[in-house]
Write an enzyme that holds these catalytic residues in place. Structure first.
Site, PDB file in Angstrom:
ATOM      1  N   SER A  98      -4.283 -38.799 -75.871  1.00 36.32           N
ATOM      2  CA  SER A  98      -4.046 -39.527 -74.615  1.00 36.32           C
ATOM      3  C   SER A  98      -2.855 -40.485 -74.697  1.00 36.32           C
ATOM      4  CB  SER A  98      -5.283 -40.334 -74.251  1.00 36.32           C
ATOM      5  OG  SER A  98      -4.968 -41.149 -73.146  1.00 36.32           O
ATOM      6  N   TYR A 137      -1.801 -32.207 -69.601  1.00 35.10           N
ATOM      7  CA  TYR A 137      -0.423 -32.309 -70.094  1.00 35.10           C
ATOM      8  C   TYR A 137      -0.481 -32.107 -71.596  1.00 35.10           C
ATOM      9  CZ  TYR A 137      -2.357 -36.907 -70.830  1.00 35.10           C
ATOM     10  OH  TYR A 137      -3.216 -37.930 -71.192  1.00 35.10           O
ATOM     11  N   GLY A 184     -15.255 -30.407 -61.831  1.00 34.96           N
ATOM     12  CA  GLY A 184     -15.734 -31.525 -62.643  1.00 34.96           C
ATOM     13  C   GLY A 184     -15.298 -32.851 -62.028  1.00 34.96           C
ATOM     14  N   GLY A 185     -15.199 -33.876 -62.870  1.00 30.72           N
ATOM     15  CA  GLY A 185     -14.874 -35.217 -62.387  1.00 30.72           C
ATOM     16  C   GLY A 185     -13.540 -35.286 -61.654  1.00 30.72           C
ATOM     17  N   ALA A 186     -12.493 -34.706 -62.238  1.00 32.68           N
ATOM     18  CA  ALA A 186     -11.160 -34.790 -61.613  1.00 32.68           C
ATOM     19  C   ALA A 186     -11.130 -33.995 -60.308  1.00 32.68           C
ATOM     20  CB  ALA A 186     -10.094 -34.256 -62.578  1.00 32.68           C
ATOM     21  N   SER A 230      -2.638 -42.917 -72.465  1.00 23.51           N
ATOM     22  CA  SER A 230      -3.058 -44.119 -71.738  1.00 23.51           C
ATOM     23  C   SER A 230      -2.697 -45.426 -72.462  1.00 23.51           C
ATOM     24  CB  SER A 230      -4.563 -44.076 -71.452  1.00 23.51           C
ATOM     25  OG  SER A 230      -4.826 -43.054 -70.532  1.00 23.51           O
ATOM     26  N   ARG A 255     -16.082 -21.924 -62.614  1.00 28.89           N
ATOM     27  CA  ARG A 255     -16.902 -21.051 -63.479  1.00 28.89           C
ATOM     28  C   ARG A 255     -18.377 -21.164 -63.057  1.00 28.89           C
ATOM     29  NH1 ARG A 255     -16.743 -22.726 -69.716  1.00 28.89           N
ATOM     30  NH2 ARG A 255     -17.570 -24.618 -68.771  1.00 28.89           N
ATOM     31  N   LYS A 278     -17.147 -38.480 -67.253  1.00 32.53           N
ATOM     32  CA  LYS A 278     -16.948 -39.307 -66.053  1.00 32.53           C
ATOM     33  C   LYS A 278     -18.219 -39.392 -65.199  1.00 32.53           C
ATOM     34  CE  LYS A 278     -12.042 -38.483 -65.735  1.00 32.53           C
ATOM     35  NZ  LYS A 278     -10.946 -37.910 -64.980  1.00 32.53           N
TER      36      LYS A 278
HETATM   37  P1  NDP Z   1     -14.842 -32.274 -66.589  1.00 32.55           P
HETATM   38  O1  NDP Z   1     -15.374 -32.050 -67.956  1.00 32.55           O
HETATM   39  O2  NDP Z   1     -15.564 -33.182 -65.662  1.00 32.55           O
HETATM   40  O3  NDP Z   1     -14.725 -30.847 -65.828  1.00 32.55           O
HETATM   41  C1  NDP Z   1     -14.218 -29.730 -66.493  1.00 32.55           C
HETATM   42  C2  NDP Z   1     -14.000 -28.597 -65.500  1.00 32.55           C
HETATM   43  O4  NDP Z   1     -13.353 -27.529 -66.203  1.00 32.55           O
HETATM   44  C3  NDP Z   1     -15.302 -28.012 -64.926  1.00 32.55           C
HETATM   45  O5  NDP Z   1     -15.070 -27.567 -63.623  1.00 32.55           O
HETATM   46  C4  NDP Z   1     -15.583 -26.823 -65.860  1.00 32.55           C
HETATM   47  O6  NDP Z   1     -16.312 -25.783 -65.249  1.00 32.55           O
HETATM   48  C5  NDP Z   1     -14.156 -26.337 -66.090  1.00 32.55           C
HETATM   49  N1  NDP Z   1     -14.045 -25.572 -67.332  1.00 32.55           N
HETATM   50  C6  NDP Z   1     -14.183 -26.033 -68.612  1.00 32.55           C
HETATM   51  N2  NDP Z   1     -13.976 -25.034 -69.485  1.00 32.55           N
HETATM   52  C7  NDP Z   1     -13.727 -23.910 -68.756  1.00 32.55           C
HETATM   53  C8  NDP Z   1     -13.451 -22.560 -69.095  1.00 32.55           C
HETATM   54  N3  NDP Z   1     -13.385 -22.147 -70.365  1.00 32.55           N
HETATM   55  N4  NDP Z   1     -13.222 -21.679 -68.076  1.00 32.55           N
HETATM   56  C9  NDP Z   1     -13.259 -22.086 -66.775  1.00 32.55           C
HETATM   57  N5  NDP Z   1     -13.539 -23.368 -66.400  1.00 32.55           N
HETATM   58  C10 NDP Z   1     -13.766 -24.251 -67.384  1.00 32.55           C
HETATM   59  O7  NDP Z   1     -13.319 -32.732 -66.805  1.00 32.55           O
HETATM   60  P2  NDP Z   1     -12.390 -33.579 -65.799  1.00 32.55           P
HETATM   61  O8  NDP Z   1     -12.611 -33.078 -64.440  1.00 32.55           O
HETATM   62  O9  NDP Z   1     -12.539 -35.002 -66.073  1.00 32.55           O
HETATM   63  O10 NDP Z   1     -10.924 -33.166 -66.329  1.00 32.55           O
HETATM   64  C11 NDP Z   1     -10.417 -31.864 -66.116  1.00 32.55           C
HETATM   65  C12 NDP Z   1      -8.973 -31.785 -66.623  1.00 32.55           C
HETATM   66  O11 NDP Z   1      -8.124 -32.609 -65.852  1.00 32.55           O
HETATM   67  C13 NDP Z   1      -8.815 -32.226 -68.080  1.00 32.55           C
HETATM   68  O12 NDP Z   1      -7.922 -31.356 -68.722  1.00 32.55           O
HETATM   69  C14 NDP Z   1      -8.219 -33.612 -67.968  1.00 32.55           C
HETATM   70  O13 NDP Z   1      -7.414 -33.937 -69.070  1.00 32.55           O
HETATM   71  C15 NDP Z   1      -7.382 -33.464 -66.697  1.00 32.55           C
HETATM   72  N6  NDP Z   1      -7.192 -34.735 -66.008  1.00 32.55           N
HETATM   73  C16 NDP Z   1      -5.939 -35.223 -65.853  1.00 32.55           C
HETATM   74  C17 NDP Z   1      -5.725 -36.395 -65.186  1.00 32.55           C
HETATM   75  C18 NDP Z   1      -4.343 -36.898 -65.002  1.00 32.55           C
HETATM   76  O14 NDP Z   1      -4.200 -38.053 -64.605  1.00 32.55           O
HETATM   77  N7  NDP Z   1      -3.341 -36.102 -65.245  1.00 32.55           N
HETATM   78  C19 NDP Z   1      -6.819 -37.183 -64.633  1.00 32.55           C
HETATM   79  C20 NDP Z   1      -8.093 -36.556 -64.807  1.00 32.55           C
HETATM   80  C21 NDP Z   1      -8.266 -35.391 -65.504  1.00 32.55           C
HETATM   81  P3  NDP Z   1     -17.932 -25.771 -65.254  1.00 32.55           P
HETATM   82  O15 NDP Z   1     -18.351 -26.643 -64.092  1.00 32.55           O
HETATM   83  O16 NDP Z   1     -18.252 -24.348 -65.041  1.00 32.55           O
HETATM   84  O17 NDP Z   1     -18.379 -26.305 -66.578  1.00 32.55           O
END
Ligand code: NDP
Length: 273
Positions: free
Chosen positions: A15, A217, A129-131, A17, A152, A66
């Site tokens: 990160s 990133y 997910g969270g983002a 941050s 997924r 999150k």
């Molecule tokens: P979460 O863990 O809350 O969510 C992950 C998501 O990715 C879920 O929808 C999950 O699906 C999906 N996923 C995980 N593995 C796979 C896979 N192998 N195939 C398909 N889908 C998959 O994470 P966040 O939402 O917090 O973060 C997501 C991404 O966004 C991260 O890479 C994070 O670094 C990035 N991010 C960047 C930010 C920025 O400021 N640039 C801010 C916030 C996040 P399922 O529901 O099926 O498990």
């Protein structure tokens, strides 16, 4: 004494941050100490209690906790409530407060750095997910034309559809089978696939001629999603660095009531990449 802040999640060592918040603090001559604290699922309550005892002031939450952070907070801003996820917290009178700056951070990035707006856009959002929740919540208030959420676990995507009549949800198999009736303007990868060096199982036909944005990133290198999007003829391709700096600026404003200048910080990160 330095104000103690930290990022909690797993992974956290990649990160940027700490670097971003240290640069913001310099703009106001504030003394901060920003750590990264590796926190796997189900360990946040314990880890936060230790941090608070060590005079922690607040911090950020990243993947995959999150939603867990949301459940631990005593009070939430409306942004956190709508997203059901917390990426920014602090204590006030011993109460844990949670905000979510991801949606507004993305919006500021689009407006300030890409010079785009949301009007009439057809958007494909990968992830739920969270983002993705924070982005969907923000997009529900924008004049977009449509949002297709693909995940997924389809139930997670369907849970976001109630936010707006313009939203639809499905899984990868279903969208891949569909004919190209809609042309997407933007494809936003809000999955954590790039962190696993994987590309979501989306048919390449959906990416051609789109603006493809990966929220992840990768230290200056294109992410695997960006490489895949370029190979399959996306026209504009970007990573999540601009959003990262913008969402961080909104966290900083929550903690210190000061608005940092984001552009020099983003330029500096890109130069150093
Ligand atoms: P979460 O863990 O809350 O969510 C992950 C998501 O990715 C879920 O929808 C999950 O699906 C999906 N996923 C995980 N593995 C796979 C896979 N192998 N195939 C398909 N889908 C998959 O994470 P966040 O939402 O917090 O973060 C997501 C991404 O966004 C991260 O890479 C994070 O670094 C990035 N991010 C960047 C930010 C920025 O400021 N640039 C801010 C916030 C996040 P399922 O529901 O099926 O498990």
């Amino acid at each position: 004494m330095a104000v103690k802040l930290a990022l909690f999640g797993d992974p956290v060592m990649h990160s940027l941050s700490p670097r971003i918040h240290t640069a913001f603090a310099k703009q106001f001559a504030l003394n901060i100490e920003y750590q990264r604290i590796l926190t796997p699922n189900d360990e946040l309550a314990k880890t936060l209690a230790i941090f608070k005892r060590a005079e922690g002031f607040g911090g950020n939450i990243t993947v995959p906790i999150k939603k867990e952070a949301f459940a631990l907070c005593d009070t939430h801003t409306s942004y956190a409530r709508h997203a059901g996820a917390v990426n920014t917290f602090w204590w006030e009178n011993d109460k844990l407060k949670g905000d979510n700056t991801d949606g507004r951070g993305f919006l500021n990035y689009i407006k300030k750095h890409l010079g785009e707006d949301m009007a009439n856009k057809n958007i494909l959002l990968l992830g739920a997910g969270g983002a993705a929740s924070a982005l969907a919540s923000m997009l529900s208030e924008q004049p977009i034309r449509s949002l297709n959420i693909v995940n997924r676990n389809v139930a997670h995507a369907e849970a976001l559809v109630d936010m707006s009549q313009k939203f639809q949800a499905c899984g990868y198999d279903e969208i891949n089978k569909q004919a190209l009736s809609t042309k997407f303007d933007w494809v936003i990868n809000a999955t954590s696939c790039s962190l696993q060096n994987k590309v979501p199982k989306l048919s390449e036909k959906w990416i051609e001629n789109t603006t493809a944005i990966d929220l992840s990133y990768c230290g200056g290198e294109p992410t695997v999603f960006m490489t895949w999007a370029r190979k399959n003829n996306a026209v504009n391709i970007d990573d999540g660095l601009g959003m990262l700096v913008e969402q961080a600026a909104l966290s900083f404003k929550q903690w210190f009531d000061k608005e940092p200048d984001t552009l020099p910080v983003l330029l500096n990160l890109r130069e150093r990449e």
